[in-house]
Design a protein around this motif. Structure first.
Motif, PDB file in Angstrom:
ATOM      1  N   HIS A 114       0.857  -1.192   0.000  1.00  0.00           N
ATOM      2  CA  HIS A 114       0.000   0.000   0.000  1.00  0.00           C
ATOM      3  C   HIS A 114       0.889   1.236   0.000  1.00  0.00           C
ATOM      4  CE1 HIS A 114       1.165   0.320   4.169  1.00  0.00           C
ATOM      5  NE2 HIS A 114       0.562  -0.813   4.490  1.00  0.00           N
ATOM      6  N   GLN A 115       0.301   2.416   0.142  1.00  0.00           N
ATOM      7  CA  GLN A 115       1.063   3.662   0.117  1.00  0.00           C
ATOM      8  C   GLN A 115       1.053   4.395   1.463  1.00  0.00           C
ATOM      9  OE1 GLN A 115      -0.843   5.637  -3.264  1.00  0.00           O
ATOM     10  NE2 GLN A 115       0.839   4.976  -4.598  1.00  0.00           N
ATOM     11  N   TYR A 116       0.598   3.709   2.486  1.00  0.00           N
ATOM     12  CA  TYR A 116       0.577   4.340   3.805  1.00  0.00           C
ATOM     13  C   TYR A 116       1.999   4.481   4.369  1.00  0.00           C
ATOM     14  CZ  TYR A 116      -4.430   3.245   3.818  1.00  0.00           C
ATOM     15  OH  TYR A 116      -5.760   3.163   3.498  1.00  0.00           O
ATOM     16  N   LEU A 117       2.251   5.632   4.985  1.00  0.00           N
ATOM     17  CA  LEU A 117       3.533   5.873   5.653  1.00  0.00           C
ATOM     18  C   LEU A 117       3.361   6.122   7.145  1.00  0.00           C
ATOM     19  CD1 LEU A 117       5.473   8.166   3.136  1.00  0.00           C
ATOM     20  CD2 LEU A 117       6.104   5.851   3.857  1.00  0.00           C
ATOM     21  N   TYR A 118       2.119   6.260   7.582  1.00  0.00           N
ATOM     22  CA  TYR A 118       1.865   6.611   8.970  1.00  0.00           C
ATOM     23  C   TYR A 118       0.678   5.824   9.528  1.00  0.00           C
ATOM     24  CZ  TYR A 118       4.491  10.683   7.281  1.00  0.00           C
ATOM     25  OH  TYR A 118       5.426  11.497   6.703  1.00  0.00           O
ATOM     26  N   PHE A 119       0.658   5.695  10.836  1.00  0.00           N
ATOM     27  CA  PHE A 119      -0.539   5.173  11.508  1.00  0.00           C
ATOM     28  C   PHE A 119      -0.536   5.655  12.953  1.00  0.00           C
ATOM     29  CE2 PHE A 119       2.746   1.974  12.101  1.00  0.00           C
ATOM     30  CZ  PHE A 119       2.610   1.558  13.421  1.00  0.00           C
ATOM     31  N   ALA A 120      -1.717   5.785  13.503  1.00  0.00           N
ATOM     32  CA  ALA A 120      -1.884   6.222  14.892  1.00  0.00           C
ATOM     33  C   ALA A 120      -2.999   5.399  15.514  1.00  0.00           C
ATOM     34  CB  ALA A 120      -2.216   7.708  14.948  1.00  0.00           C
ATOM     35  N   ALA A 121      -2.935   5.207  16.809  1.00  0.00           N
ATOM     36  CA  ALA A 121      -3.962   4.434  17.504  1.00  0.00           C
ATOM     37  C   ALA A 121      -5.319   5.113  17.330  1.00  0.00           C
ATOM     38  CB  ALA A 121      -3.610   4.302  18.975  1.00  0.00           C
ATOM     39  N   ASP A 122      -6.333   4.303  17.148  1.00  0.00           N
ATOM     40  CA  ASP A 122      -7.701   4.781  16.945  1.00  0.00           C
ATOM     41  C   ASP A 122      -8.372   4.944  18.309  1.00  0.00           C
ATOM     42  OD1 ASP A 122     -10.360   5.225  16.287  1.00  0.00           O
ATOM     43  OD2 ASP A 122     -10.329   3.848  14.588  1.00  0.00           O
ATOM     44  N   ALA A 123      -8.713   6.153  18.658  1.00  0.00           N
ATOM     45  CA  ALA A 123      -9.314   6.426  19.965  1.00  0.00           C
ATOM     46  C   ALA A 123     -10.707   5.834  20.102  1.00  0.00           C
ATOM     47  CB  ALA A 123      -9.366   7.933  20.206  1.00  0.00           C
ATOM     48  N   LYS A 124     -11.359   5.538  18.993  1.00  0.00           N
ATOM     49  CA  LYS A 124     -12.725   5.028  19.035  1.00  0.00           C
ATOM     50  C   LYS A 124     -12.807   3.510  18.850  1.00  0.00           C
ATOM     51  CE  LYS A 124     -14.642   9.392  17.327  1.00  0.00           C
ATOM     52  NZ  LYS A 124     -15.370  10.062  16.219  1.00  0.00           N
ATOM     53  N   ARG A 125     -11.723   2.898  18.399  1.00  0.00           N
ATOM     54  CA  ARG A 125     -11.678   1.430  18.230  1.00  0.00           C
ATOM     55  C   ARG A 125     -10.432   0.916  18.937  1.00  0.00           C
ATOM     56  NH1 ARG A 125     -11.256  -0.429  12.614  1.00  0.00           N
ATOM     57  NH2 ARG A 125     -12.140  -2.402  13.353  1.00  0.00           N
ATOM     58  N   PHE A 126     -10.601   0.602  20.209  1.00  0.00           N
ATOM     59  CA  PHE A 126      -9.456   0.220  21.023  1.00  0.00           C
ATOM     60  C   PHE A 126      -8.751  -0.986  20.417  1.00  0.00           C
ATOM     61  CE2 PHE A 126      -7.432  -2.030  24.575  1.00  0.00           C
ATOM     62  CZ  PHE A 126      -6.635  -0.998  25.074  1.00  0.00           C
ATOM     63  N   GLY A 127      -7.428  -0.871  20.252  1.00  0.00           N
ATOM     64  CA  GLY A 127      -6.633  -1.969  19.699  1.00  0.00           C
ATOM     65  C   GLY A 127      -6.400  -1.843  18.204  1.00  0.00           C
ATOM     66  N   PHE A 128      -7.088  -0.915  17.556  1.00  0.00           N
ATOM     67  CA  PHE A 128      -6.930  -0.712  16.116  1.00  0.00           C
ATOM     68  C   PHE A 128      -6.274   0.640  15.836  1.00  0.00           C
ATOM     69  CE2 PHE A 128     -10.136  -3.978  16.355  1.00  0.00           C
ATOM     70  CZ  PHE A 128      -9.879  -4.787  15.258  1.00  0.00           C
ATOM     71  N   HIS A 129      -5.959   0.874  14.560  1.00  0.00           N
ATOM     72  CA  HIS A 129      -5.243   2.081  14.182  1.00  0.00           C
ATOM     73  C   HIS A 129      -5.872   2.759  12.976  1.00  0.00           C
ATOM     74  CE1 HIS A 129      -2.317  -0.197  16.545  1.00  0.00           C
ATOM     75  NE2 HIS A 129      -1.711   0.951  16.793  1.00  0.00           N
ATOM     76  N   LYS A 130      -5.557   4.060  12.846  1.00  0.00           N
ATOM     77  CA  LYS A 130      -5.930   4.809  11.649  1.00  0.00           C
ATOM     78  C   LYS A 130      -4.666   5.006  10.817  1.00  0.00           C
ATOM     79  CE  LYS A 130      -9.922   7.435  13.326  1.00  0.00           C
ATOM     80  NZ  LYS A 130     -10.507   8.795  13.521  1.00  0.00           N
ATOM     81  N   PHE A 131      -4.768   4.782   9.524  1.00  0.00           N
ATOM     82  CA  PHE A 131      -3.612   4.858   8.635  1.00  0.00           C
ATOM     83  C   PHE A 131      -3.704   6.097   7.750  1.00  0.00           C
ATOM     84  CE2 PHE A 131      -4.033   0.561  10.018  1.00  0.00           C
ATOM     85  CZ  PHE A 131      -2.744   0.090  10.132  1.00  0.00           C
ATOM     86  N   ALA A 132      -2.528   6.635   7.413  1.00  0.00           N
ATOM     87  CA  ALA A 132      -2.495   7.854   6.607  1.00  0.00           C
ATOM     88  C   ALA A 132      -1.351   7.795   5.603  1.00  0.00           C
ATOM     89  CB  ALA A 132      -2.346   9.073   7.504  1.00  0.00           C
ATOM     90  N   LYS A 133      -1.590   8.443   4.462  1.00  0.00           N
ATOM     91  CA  LYS A 133      -0.560   8.512   3.425  1.00  0.00           C
ATOM     92  C   LYS A 133       0.257   9.796   3.542  1.00  0.00           C
ATOM     93  CE  LYS A 133      -3.400   5.851   0.173  1.00  0.00           C
ATOM     94  NZ  LYS A 133      -4.131   5.854  -1.129  1.00  0.00           N
ATOM     95  N   THR A 134      -0.335  10.814   4.163  1.00  0.00           N
ATOM     96  CA  THR A 134       0.351  12.097   4.282  1.00  0.00           C
ATOM     97  C   THR A 134       0.566  12.456   5.744  1.00  0.00           C
ATOM     98  OG1 THR A 134      -1.708  13.381   4.340  1.00  0.00           O
ATOM     99  CG2 THR A 134      -0.769  12.882   2.161  1.00  0.00           C
ATOM    100  N   LEU A 135       1.589  13.270   5.996  1.00  0.00           N
ATOM    101  CA  LEU A 135       1.897  13.685   7.354  1.00  0.00           C
ATOM    102  C   LEU A 135       0.777  14.543   7.931  1.00  0.00           C
ATOM    103  CD1 LEU A 135       3.870  13.770   9.707  1.00  0.00           C
ATOM    104  CD2 LEU A 135       5.000  15.728   8.599  1.00  0.00           C
ATOM    105  N   SER A 136       0.155  15.368   7.088  1.00  0.00           N
ATOM    106  CA  SER A 136      -0.914  16.244   7.581  1.00  0.00           C
ATOM    107  C   SER A 136      -2.099  15.420   8.095  1.00  0.00           C
ATOM    108  CB  SER A 136      -1.372  17.211   6.480  1.00  0.00           C
ATOM    109  OG  SER A 136      -1.822  16.484   5.342  1.00  0.00           O
ATOM    110  N   GLN A 137      -2.463  14.389   7.357  1.00  0.00           N
ATOM    111  CA  GLN A 137      -3.560  13.534   7.803  1.00  0.00           C
ATOM    112  C   GLN A 137      -3.169  12.762   9.066  1.00  0.00           C
ATOM    113  OE1 GLN A 137      -6.865  13.256   6.662  1.00  0.00           O
ATOM    114  NE2 GLN A 137      -6.926  12.178   8.641  1.00  0.00           N
ATOM    115  N   HIS A 138      -1.923  12.325   9.102  1.00  0.00           N
ATOM    116  CA  HIS A 138      -1.443  11.605  10.280  1.00  0.00           C
ATOM    117  C   HIS A 138      -1.491  12.494  11.516  1.00  0.00           C
ATOM    118  CE1 HIS A 138       0.948   9.172  12.991  1.00  0.00           C
ATOM    119  NE2 HIS A 138       1.832  10.150  13.097  1.00  0.00           N
ATOM    120  N   ASN A 139      -1.112  13.764  11.368  1.00  0.00           N
ATOM    121  CA  ASN A 139      -1.129  14.677  12.504  1.00  0.00           C
ATOM    122  C   ASN A 139      -2.533  14.836  13.070  1.00  0.00           C
ATOM    123  OD1 ASN A 139       1.627  15.118  12.468  1.00  0.00           O
ATOM    124  ND2 ASN A 139       1.488  16.924  11.145  1.00  0.00           N
ATOM    125  N   VAL A 140      -3.511  14.838  12.206  1.00  0.00           N
ATOM    126  CA  VAL A 140      -4.912  14.916  12.659  1.00  0.00           C
ATOM    127  C   VAL A 140      -5.263  13.673  13.468  1.00  0.00           C
ATOM    128  CG1 VAL A 140      -7.327  14.929  11.911  1.00  0.00           C
ATOM    129  CG2 VAL A 140      -5.641  16.378  10.751  1.00  0.00           C
TER     130      VAL A 140
END
Length: 347
Positions: free
Chosen positions: A305-331
């Motif tokens: 895939h093209q994802y370079l970032y991920f952060a823990a998902d505050a609404k789905r414990f144990g899962f993550h949100k993935f992002a392709k750009t730093l700006s989206q990752h920061n959010v």
């Protein structure tokens, strides 16, 4: 005539004594001699144990230890002790018991998973087999063994794949280590070796990355995607920036002993360590914990895939949100940081 009577009397007395002895032996062989209420009791006979050691374990389990002694001597068990784990069934007679503890060494299922170090692994294993934690740790860290099998102190833990294995209880530290090496080599099939080569990683590097992936997520369905993020970073020369490696680096320092880091802070990013993947490019020198096999296979079969970032998902414990750009990752990251703050988790 008188002598004849004496001889006959001696013969009869001899026969009577022989009959009594035969009856006595027969009696102690066929009568139940167990004194416990459970269906089964287990006896653990250590390596180099003598008959007195065995007798001490048996005495609380038997109605009459003396009749057992008599038959054990008769059957020469007292000089032929065998180490192992043995079962005694309720209602067994002395003969059955001797036969069982002489020749029916029962295996145990030894299991371990997600140990953080060789020390914790040795402790976990020693609670299940005869070998103590010190002898296990010495065997695991033996320099000649590590060199001979292309391991280092940093990668040695990767040889021990978490699973359940059948062992005899009286397994020595060296026997345990040899079996684990065999299981490790069996795990690394030609197919897995080919996949590692195809993605440009050695076995040790695969397991090191798998340990990071596993510490990031226990969700098997998500692990290949996380592995894909790290592989994308490796390909473009971007630091892995893996928070679990910062925790590992911190826990090696005296000031972090016996602490739990729940929130990675900027101060952790300044730790001087080869395991600080914010400062150092590429993989750390070894694994940071024992990964599940699912994480190893996730690396070998990482998601493209093209994802370079991920952060823990505050609404789905144990899962993550993935992002392709730093700006989206920061959010995404800010959202999770706000969640941690709302829970009072500041360090």
């Amino acid at each position: 005539m008188y002598i004849k009577k004496i001889l006959l009397a001696i013969v009869f007395i001899g026969l009577a004594i022989a009959a009594y002895f035969a009856y006595y032996i027969y009696n102690i062989m066929i009568h139940s001699n167990t004194a416990f209420n459970n269906d089964t009791a287990y006896v653990y006979i250590a390596t180099n144990a003598d008959y007195n050691d065995v007798r001490q374990q048996l005495e609380p389990l038997l109605k009459d230890i003396n009749t057992f002694d008599a038959l054990a001597k008769q059957k020469k068990y007292v000089t032929n002790i065998k180490a192992g784990r043995y079962a005694i069934k309720k209602g067994m007679n002395n003969n059955d018991i001797i036969n069982s503890i002489r020749s029916n060494n029962l295996p145990i299922m030894l299991s371990f998973n997600n140990q953080e170090s060789l020390e914790s692994l040795a402790g976990r294993v020693s609670a299940q087999i005869e070998a103590d934690s010190l002898s296990l740790l010495q065997a695991m860290k033996d320099e000649s063994f590590l060199n001979q099998n292309s391991f280092t102190n940093a990668t040695a833990l990767g040889m021990y794949l978490p699973n359940s294995y059948e062992f005899f209880w009286n397994t020595s530290a060296q026997q345990f280590r040899a079996r684990m090496l065999k299981e490790y080599n069996r795990f690394w099939t030609s197919e897995r070796n080919a996949k590692a080569k195809a993605i440009g990683l050695s076995r040790d590097q695969v397991i090191a990355l798998a340990s990071i992936v596993y510490e990031e997520s226990k969700q098997v369905s998500e692990q290949p995607r996380i592995a894909g993020v790290y592989m994308n970073r490796i390909k473009i020369g971007m630091p892995l920036q893996a928070d679990p490696t910062l925790k590992f680096a911190a826990y090696q320092l005296p000031e972090y002993k016996n602490t739990v880091i729940k929130r990675v802070l900027n101060i952790h990013k300044d730790i001087v360590s080869p395991y600080n993947t914010y400062k150092n490019i590429g993989l750390p020198p070894g694994l940071i914990a024992m990964p599940d096999i699912s994480a190893v296979d996730a690396v070998l079969n990482y998601e493209k895939h093209q994802y370079l970032y991920f952060a823990a998902d505050a609404k789905r414990f144990g899962f993550h949100k993935f992002a392709k750009t730093l700006s989206q990752h920061n959010v995404n990251a800010q959202e999770y940081q706000q969640y941690l703050s709302s829970q009072g988790i500041n360090k």
